[in-house]
Enzyme design. Structure first.
Site, PDB file in Angstrom:
ATOM      1  N   GLU A   1      17.946  22.412 -18.940  1.00 48.04           N
ATOM      2  CA  GLU A   1      17.566  23.281 -19.873  1.00 48.04           C
ATOM      3  C   GLU A   1      16.277  24.347 -19.594  1.00 48.04           C
ATOM      4  O   GLU A   1      15.664  24.863 -20.370  1.00 48.04           O
ATOM      5  CB  GLU A   1      17.159  22.613 -21.424  1.00 48.04           C
ATOM      6  CG  GLU A   1      16.427  21.515 -21.338  1.00 48.04           C
ATOM      7  CD  GLU A   1      15.885  21.019 -22.549  1.00 48.04           C
ATOM      8  OE1 GLU A   1      16.841  20.171 -23.137  1.00 48.04           O
ATOM      9  OE2 GLU A   1      14.884  21.432 -23.296  1.00 48.04           O
TER      10      GLU A   1
ATOM     11  N   CYS B   1      19.456  17.609 -22.969  1.00 49.50           N
ATOM     12  CA  CYS B   1      19.277  16.514 -21.984  1.00 49.50           C
ATOM     13  C   CYS B   1      20.668  15.921 -21.322  1.00 49.50           C
ATOM     14  O   CYS B   1      20.677  14.912 -20.444  1.00 49.50           O
ATOM     15  CB  CYS B   1      18.277  15.638 -22.281  1.00 49.50           C
ATOM     16  SG  CYS B   1      16.543  16.101 -23.050  1.00 49.50           S
TER      17      CYS B   1
ATOM     18  N   ARG C   1      10.687  12.882 -36.795  1.00 45.46           N
ATOM     19  CA  ARG C   1      11.596  11.417 -36.955  1.00 45.46           C
ATOM     20  C   ARG C   1      12.910  11.611 -37.028  1.00 45.46           C
ATOM     21  O   ARG C   1      13.750  10.723 -36.562  1.00 45.46           O
ATOM     22  CB  ARG C   1      11.002  10.534 -37.975  1.00 45.46           C
ATOM     23  CG  ARG C   1       9.592  10.190 -37.727  1.00 45.46           C
ATOM     24  CD  ARG C   1       9.091   9.204 -38.999  1.00 45.46           C
ATOM     25  NE  ARG C   1       7.670   9.050 -38.864  1.00 45.46           N
ATOM     26  CZ  ARG C   1       7.188   7.906 -38.156  1.00 45.46           C
ATOM     27  NH1 ARG C   1       8.247   7.029 -37.376  1.00 45.46           N
ATOM     28  NH2 ARG C   1       6.147   7.686 -37.864  1.00 45.46           N
TER      29      ARG C   1
ATOM     30  N   HIS D   1      19.750   7.503 -21.819  1.00 45.34           N
ATOM     31  CA  HIS D   1      18.754   8.649 -21.782  1.00 45.34           C
ATOM     32  C   HIS D   1      17.278   8.005 -22.328  1.00 45.34           C
ATOM     33  O   HIS D   1      17.321   7.272 -23.274  1.00 45.34           O
ATOM     34  CB  HIS D   1      19.436   9.749 -22.630  1.00 45.34           C
ATOM     35  CG  HIS D   1      18.119  10.770 -22.942  1.00 45.34           C
ATOM     36  ND1 HIS D   1      17.746  11.540 -21.754  1.00 45.34           N
ATOM     37  CD2 HIS D   1      17.505  11.649 -24.067  1.00 45.34           C
ATOM     38  CE1 HIS D   1      16.484  12.389 -22.103  1.00 45.34           C
ATOM     39  NE2 HIS D   1      16.697  12.224 -23.436  1.00 45.34           N
TER      40      HIS D   1
ATOM     41  N   LYS E   1      10.757   3.684 -25.697  1.00 48.39           N
ATOM     42  CA  LYS E   1      11.287   2.677 -26.993  1.00 48.39           C
ATOM     43  C   LYS E   1      12.875   2.670 -27.437  1.00 48.39           C
ATOM     44  O   LYS E   1      13.462   1.872 -27.381  1.00 48.39           O
ATOM     45  CB  LYS E   1      10.253   2.938 -27.984  1.00 48.39           C
ATOM     46  CG  LYS E   1       8.935   2.315 -28.003  1.00 48.39           C
ATOM     47  CD  LYS E   1       8.321   2.329 -29.345  1.00 48.39           C
ATOM     48  CE  LYS E   1       7.298   1.089 -29.317  1.00 48.39           C
ATOM     49  NZ  LYS E   1       6.399   1.120 -30.446  1.00 48.39           N
TER      50      LYS E   1
ATOM     51  N   ASN F   1       9.727  11.836 -19.605  1.00 45.20           N
ATOM     52  CA  ASN F   1      11.222  12.093 -19.737  1.00 45.20           C
ATOM     53  C   ASN F   1      11.660  13.347 -19.000  1.00 45.20           C
ATOM     54  O   ASN F   1      11.186  14.403 -19.186  1.00 45.20           O
ATOM     55  CB  ASN F   1      11.306  12.743 -21.370  1.00 45.20           C
ATOM     56  CG  ASN F   1      12.614  12.969 -21.628  1.00 45.20           C
ATOM     57  OD1 ASN F   1      13.630  13.108 -20.785  1.00 45.20           O
ATOM     58  ND2 ASN F   1      12.765  13.669 -22.869  1.00 45.20           N
TER      59      ASN F   1
ATOM     60  N   SER G   1      20.152  16.594 -27.260  1.00 47.32           N
ATOM     61  CA  SER G   1      19.810  17.039 -28.574  1.00 47.32           C
ATOM     62  C   SER G   1      20.609  18.136 -29.010  1.00 47.32           C
ATOM     63  O   SER G   1      21.488  19.067 -28.202  1.00 47.32           O
ATOM     64  CB  SER G   1      18.415  17.813 -28.775  1.00 47.32           C
ATOM     65  OG  SER G   1      17.751  16.565 -28.685  1.00 47.32           O
TER      66      SER G   1
END
Lengths: 135, 346
Positions: free
Chosen positions: B81, B113, B200, B235, B240, B267, B297
């Protein structure tokens, strides 16, 4: 802002991207940038294309702090003369920390941006060098 | 015909900025940020590095392992990207620099991604259909994070390249499952410098739903279960998310631990799951099974499984390993970071 000829960049692409030079089959002299004629053998020479591995050693180097137009954002950077394993000498940037630099150190090639023709111009790519190993 | 990976290679730039340093500049609590994301530091590209240079360096390592000639490559697909040009394919420079083509199919792919693994999928299909002998699939990025945004702690640079073929494979690709919906969790409008995200919302309905559905779909299709795999690669937008997704699916900490590569390099977007896969292939043993699940995404996931072959043993040491790049690091401060990333307007 520094600008350059797109056709010129395109013509030199092969030798800059892949370190293509020439060698004389008569005397085994290697040339970079490529030469169509052997300066040793003259008309007796048999010159053919040769792709350099890009591995070699630093003959000498300096740190550029006042860079020419087009390279200002990269300064300070190191420039060196590299003796390639085949014998030809080539000038190029040596990336990485300056404290690793020393004459005689082994280098290998890395593909990097060389410079940009302004924010909306073409990006020039080619080979630079990096110290080989963790030395 | 068994299709799989013939050669692979990684590349990660050597500059690092720590989460502690970014938190110091923005007056945030470094412990909260570091523990919240499980990212200690992230990679930063040098001023002369971009998706094209990263792709070429990773591909050089893939060629060293594959032992094939560049002219044997029939397709080059680069997922990113952060292609340096909006119009002029990165793949043209990559193919020319590596001595591939001109008789070759080249296209840049984009799906946040996920574009790296999708490039692998396209190459698998072309090899299996007999259109090409080998395809080069790359996932690479120099991702952008707005100063002060949470993304600034994670948006990093790196990539991995895979040569896909049908002969002398080091890992067969045994199954594939994709899951895609219209879910706007993260986006960048045309001409905008930085992406935006829905905070979130990037979690449950986005990353977790797509990753879980793709994994479940793959396991349902292949009849495999978590205990059949030695490694589960995900990914890694942070440390977390992959651990939580993996544990919910029934994977153990041991199967998931390589995903924590993200804690050392951040990342790397399209390079993220491909880099964890290259890290796993650096040490995998014949017979071991690996599950890989990407996430992009927008949103979608590819999940695929591999079985490592005997041929891997002679290939692993033929090029620099992923952890060699992770170990070769130079820490920089925030001032140098903003200079290298072009965040100072002159």
């Amino acid at each position: 802002m520094h600008t350059s000829s797109v056709p010129l960049y395109w013509r030199l692409q092969k030798s800059k991207y892949g370190l293509f030079g020439t060698k004389c089959l008569s005397c085994n002299t290697h040339f970079y940038p490529p030469k169509p004629l052997c300066s040793e053998c003259r008309r007796k020479g048999r010159v053919v294309e040769h792709q350099f591995s890009g591995k070699g050693k630093i003959l000498t180097f300096t740190i550029i702090r006042t860079a020419p137009e087009g390279f200002e954002k990269q300064a300070p950077y190191a420039i060196g003369i590299i003796e390639l394993d085949e014998g030809a000498k080539i000038a190029g940037q040596i990336v990485g920390p300056f404290e690793r630099l020393a004459t005689g150190k082994r280098v290998r090639p890395v593909f990097r941006k060389i410079y940009e023709d302004s924010d909306d111009g073409i990006i020039h790519y080619g080979m630079k060098f990096v110290i080989d190993g963790k030395s | 015909m068994s299709v799989g990976i013939v050669g692979y290679g990684a590349y990660v730039p050597r500059f690092r900025i720590t989460s502690r340093e970014i938190a110091r500049v923005w007056g945030q609590d470094p412990k909260t940020m570091q523990e919240g994301l499980l990212i200690e530091e992230k990679s930063v590209p040098d001023i002369d590095e971009d998706t094209i240079t990263i792709s070429i360096e990773a591909s050089k390592n893939a060629f060293l392992r594959a032992g094939i000639r560049p002219k044997e490559i029939g397709a080059v697909y680069i997922g990113s990207e952060s292609h340096p040009y909006a119009v002029k394919p990165s793949g043209t420079v990559v193919a020319e620099a590596l001595g591939i083509g001109p008789e070759v199919s080249v296209v840049d792919t984009e799906f946040a991604c996920r574009a790296g693994t999708t490039s692998m999928f396209i190459c698998c299909g072309l090899v299996k259909a007999g259109y090409i002998n080998y395809g080069l699939a790359i996932g690479a990025d120099t991702s952008q994070g707005m100063p002060g945004d949470a993304l600034e702690y994670s948006a990093a640079a790196g990539g991995a390249a895979f040569i896909i073929g049908g002969k002398n494979v080091i890992a067969t690709i045994d199954g594939w499952f994709s899951f895609v919906t219209d879910t706007a969790d993260f986006w960048r409008r045309d001409g905008q410098e930085y992406p935006r995200h829905a905070a979130r919302f990037t979690g449950e309905p986005s990353y977790f739903r797509h990753v879980m559905e793709a994994c479940k779909g793959l396991m349902g299709k292949t009849g495999l279960k978590p205990s059949d795999f030695s490694y589960a690669v995900f990914h890694t937008p942070n440390g977390k998310f992959p651990l939580k997704a993996g544990k919910s699916l029934g994977f153990t900490g041991e199967q998931l631990k390589d995903n924590l590569l993200v804690s050392k390099i951040g990342n790397t977007y399209s390079g993220a799951s491909p880099l964890v896969l290259s890290c796993v292939l650096d040490k995998a043993k014949p017979g071991e099974k690996i599950m890989v699940t990407s996430y992009g995404s927008g949103a979608g996931s590819d999940s695929f499984c591999l079985t490592v072959t005997e041929d891997i043993k002679s290939k692993q040491d033929k090029a620099r390993k992923t952890m060699d790049y992770v170990a070769d690091r130079e820490e920089i401060d925030y001032a140098r970071y903003v200079r290298l990333r072009g965040k100072i307007k002159q």
